[in-house]
Design an enzyme around this catalytic site. Structure first.
Site, PDB file in Angstrom:
ATOM      1  N   GLY A 356      -3.510 -17.787  -7.387  1.00 36.23           N
ATOM      2  CA  GLY A 356      -4.192 -16.479  -7.806  1.00 36.23           C
ATOM      3  C   GLY A 356      -3.428 -15.498  -8.831  1.00 36.23           C
ATOM      4  N   GLY A 359      -2.604  -7.825 -11.171  1.00 37.88           N
ATOM      5  CA  GLY A 359      -1.852  -6.880 -11.737  1.00 37.88           C
ATOM      6  C   GLY A 359      -0.363  -7.410 -12.007  1.00 37.88           C
ATOM      7  N   GLY A 361       0.905 -10.049 -11.414  1.00 34.54           N
ATOM      8  CA  GLY A 361       1.312 -11.410 -12.418  1.00 34.54           C
ATOM      9  C   GLY A 361       0.549 -12.515 -11.675  1.00 34.54           C
ATOM     10  N   VAL A 363       0.429 -16.250  -8.980  1.00 34.55           N
ATOM     11  CA  VAL A 363       0.742 -16.835  -7.872  1.00 34.55           C
ATOM     12  C   VAL A 363       0.649 -18.482  -7.804  1.00 34.55           C
ATOM     13  CG1 VAL A 363       0.856 -16.974  -5.056  1.00 34.55           C
ATOM     14  CG2 VAL A 363       0.649 -14.770  -6.322  1.00 34.55           C
ATOM     15  N   ASP A 473       0.248   0.288   0.472  1.00 30.24           N
ATOM     16  CA  ASP A 473      -0.996  -0.632  -0.247  1.00 30.24           C
ATOM     17  C   ASP A 473      -1.539  -1.258   0.608  1.00 30.24           C
ATOM     18  OD1 ASP A 473      -2.619  -1.351  -2.410  1.00 30.24           O
ATOM     19  OD2 ASP A 473      -1.195  -2.817  -3.283  1.00 30.24           O
TER      20      ASP A 473
END
Length: 665
Positions: A356, A359, A361, A363, A473
């Site tokens: 994936g 924002g 970076g 994975v 978050d």
């Protein structure tokens, strides 16, 4: 004296005869090489400069060696591989090839070779520098694409529709050169082939016709031996001499070129793409000398300038990461393993399996030496002196909880930063909440169990550690699921650590994702920022888990259902059940319990929201024991004047109503 002269003369004659004899043999060999012919399968009269591998040594040219296997003519083009030879056109100086992976009357067969860089005598360009054959790009996309540039490979390559849905990939081909903007978002070019195929943009075609063109083959231009200079692999070539790719070798190459200017006026120049003979007149010598002077300055001056700029740039950026190194060295009890960047690359197989991107970076899936699978988050451009990295490492470096993702290790090496986590094979929760598939792998009861696990994880962050950890978050994308669908809270890049005694915390700016951010982060007079901000985010998450949809959605039948929490409150307040699907009585009670608990969590004032410990009690108790809270507000202007002063609201946007509507998406 005379005898010595006679003996010397005799040796001179012997040497001369040997030279003449050898020259004659060489000439005869060259002449004989043009007279040899051979055949293999459908390719007849294979002649100069081509030869078969088992032909006599004097036949053809070794650079043009073909092989005959099972009565099929093949040519080996390292590093691409072997191709079937269909036609050799001596007049046009072309050779037509077919990839051995392709099968006639089987459009699901694909090329097995990947056309790579070709050295002489073969080239994909004609004498004028134009492509002879057309590139065909095989493309995979995560979503369906409706574009005149793309040709759908179905049903050839996507025969099993069920496997296509499961993999969630769509296959296409793009015929022609790939230009900027041709590759859609979510698509990647996986393979490349060549074919004699061309059609204008917007023209409809099928993959069967593309496959037929691939079966017909593609052309390569063949440079005849008298067109190319000597092969000096990895070296400069001038005047039929080779010079190494070094600075002394370059100047020896230039000296040889200058010598040719004055002697013959002709020089052969070798570069990695073309071998060409360039004719240069003596009148150009002053211009050439001036060019050599500029070249010398470029060779020595530009690298020094680039090295100086890189040095200054690295010094400035590496100094900005000193806070990360200071943090890591100051904590001797730090448990995760520190990996080098080369180890990270080895774990991920040079970052080939991407899971994936966001924002923060990208994975990638990796594998430790023990065989354990991990997810490696390669962080992008840092924010604020690397505090996103230190926040994530500091918060979960020592956490060991069944509902919090485990940090295995990290990497800090220059500008490269990475975090290594346990691999979660079932991805994130958002893929199951918003799915449109009928066969849902998560039942209503399982979704309820996941909500309990998430609540326990947040409660542990708030009360189970020496320091109070506020996540800021909480959302479906940051809830990962292991092989048994047990939830794990992840992504602590926005998290903050505070003393357990601090009920109110200070923040300079709102943080989180729109739709899950607590209103006190926008409107300061509602109440102070505390752990109740995570409670609000969990309430919005819990509401989406119960409804299997986004809280704010315009894609609904009735406008009253646009904001789901308000509609759900009105339905339950009237004594009605939510009409969301075919649920039994037990499932309806579970959904009602989740929704009422969520309504308490998303109250406008932080003081009206329960703690996570109380939330766990509400989710674990009987739905009959739960009381309905007051009707939730979309924005503070709906509250009574005694609850909040409207004139003193301090919101991020100029229009408070618009700001909160966006956050409720």
């Amino acid at each position: 004296m005379g005898s010595r002269f006679f003996a010397l003369s005799r040796w001179v004659w012997i040497v001369a005869l040997l030279v003449v004899g050898l020259s004659g043999e060489t000439c005869n060999a060259k002449d004989d090489s043009t007279k040899c012919t051979s055949s293999c399968g459908n390719i007849h009269y294979i002649s100069y400069p081509f030869r078969l591998k088992h032909d006599p040594k004097h036949c053809g040219n070794v650079m043009y060696t073909l092989s005959c296997e099972n009565n099929i003519t093949l040519v080996d083009l390292p590093p691409s591989g072997k191709y079937y030879v269909q036609v050799i056109n001596y007049h046009n100086q072309t050779i037509r090839l077919v990839d051995p992976g392709l099968q006639n009357n089987n459009c699901s067969s694909m090329p097995q070779n990947f056309p790579r860089f070709l050295r002489d005598p073969y080239s994909v360009y004609n004498i004028s520098g134009y492509l002879i054959s057309t590139p065909v790009f095989y493309i995979k996309c995560s979503n369906p694409v409706n574009s005149s540039l793309y040709v759908d490979t179905a049903p050839c390559l996507n025969i099993d529709a069920s496997s296509l849905v499961q993999q969630k990939t769509y296959s296409y081909v793009k015929v022609g050169v790939m230009e900027v903007g041709d590759l859609n978002e979510g698509c990647s070019a996986e393979w490349l082939a060549l074919a004699l195929l061309s059609y204008p943009k917007g023209h409809n075609t099928s993959y069967e016709s593309v496959h037929s063109a691939l079966m017909y083959g593609f052309d390569l231009r063949v440079s005849w031996p008298d067109e190319i200079a000597p092969i000096c692999q990895g070296q400069w070539s001038s005047n039929l001499k080779c010079f190494p790719h070094t600075i002394p070798g370059f100047f020896r190459f230039l000296c040889e070129a200058i010598y040719v200017f004055f002697s013959r006026g002709r020089v052969y120049i070798d570069n990695p793409l073309w071998f060409r003979a360039i004719s240069i007149r003596r009148g150009w010598v002053p211009l050439i000398c001036f060019g050599l002077f500029l070249s010398a300055r470029l060779i020595f001056g530009v690298p020094c300038l680039i090295a100086f700029v890189i040095y200054k740039w690295r010094r400035r950026h590496l100094s900005s990461y000193s806070i990360i190194e200071d943090f890591l060295q100051s904590d001797n009890n730090f448990l995760p393993i520190r990996y080098s960047y080369s180890e990270i690359k080895k774990m991920t197989g040079k970052f080939k399996d991407k899971l994936g991107e966001g924002g923060y970076g990208s994975v990638f899936k990796g594998k430790l030496r023990s065989g354990r699978f991990v997810a490696i988050k390669l962080l992008g451009k840092p924010k604020g002196n690397g505090q996103d990295f230190t926040s994530e490492v500091a918060t979960i470096g020592r956490i060991h909880h069944v509902n919090v993702v485990q940090l295995v290790g990290y990497c800090v090496e220059g500008l490269n930063r990475a975090l290594v986590y346990d691999f979660m094979p079932n991805s994130s929760l958002d893929k199951y909440i918003y799915t449109k598939e009928e066969n849902m792998p998560l039942s209503c009861k399982k979704m309820y169990e996941i909500s309990l696990g998430v609540a326990r994880g947040i409660e542990y962050l708030h009360q189970g550690c020496d320091m109070q950890i506020l996540h800021f978050d909480i959302k479906p994308h940051n809830i990962l699921l292991d092989e048994n669908f047990n939830p794990k809270i992840s992504d602590f890049g926005l998290a903050k650590l505070y003393s357990v005694d601090n009920s109110i915390v200070s923040l300079t700016a709102a943080r989180g994702t729109m739709g899950y951010i607590a209103p006190e982060l926008f409107y300061k007079n509602i109440g102070g920022v505390s752990y109740k901000a995570d409670v609000y985010s969990f309430g919005m998450l819990l509401m989406e888990m119960a409804s299997r949809r986004k809280n704010f959605s315009s894609m609904v039948e009735r406008s009253s259902q646009t904001y789901f929490p308000l509609w759900a409150y009105d339905q339950y307040n009237k004594g009605n059940d939510l009409e969301m699907g075919d649920f039994n009585e037990e499932e309806k009670k579970i959904i009602k319990k989740m929704v009422i608990t969520a309504l308490w969590c998303i109250q406008m004032k932080p003081s009206d929201r329960p703690s996570m410990n109380k939330v766990i009690e509400m989710l674990g108790g009987d739905v009959e024991c739960l009381k309905m809270p007051i009707r939730p507000f979309l924005y503070p202007q709906e509250m009574h004047a005694g609850d909040v002063q409207e004139n003193n609201l301090n919101s991020i946007g100029s229009n408070g109503e618009l700001t909160w509507t966006l956050s409720a998406r």
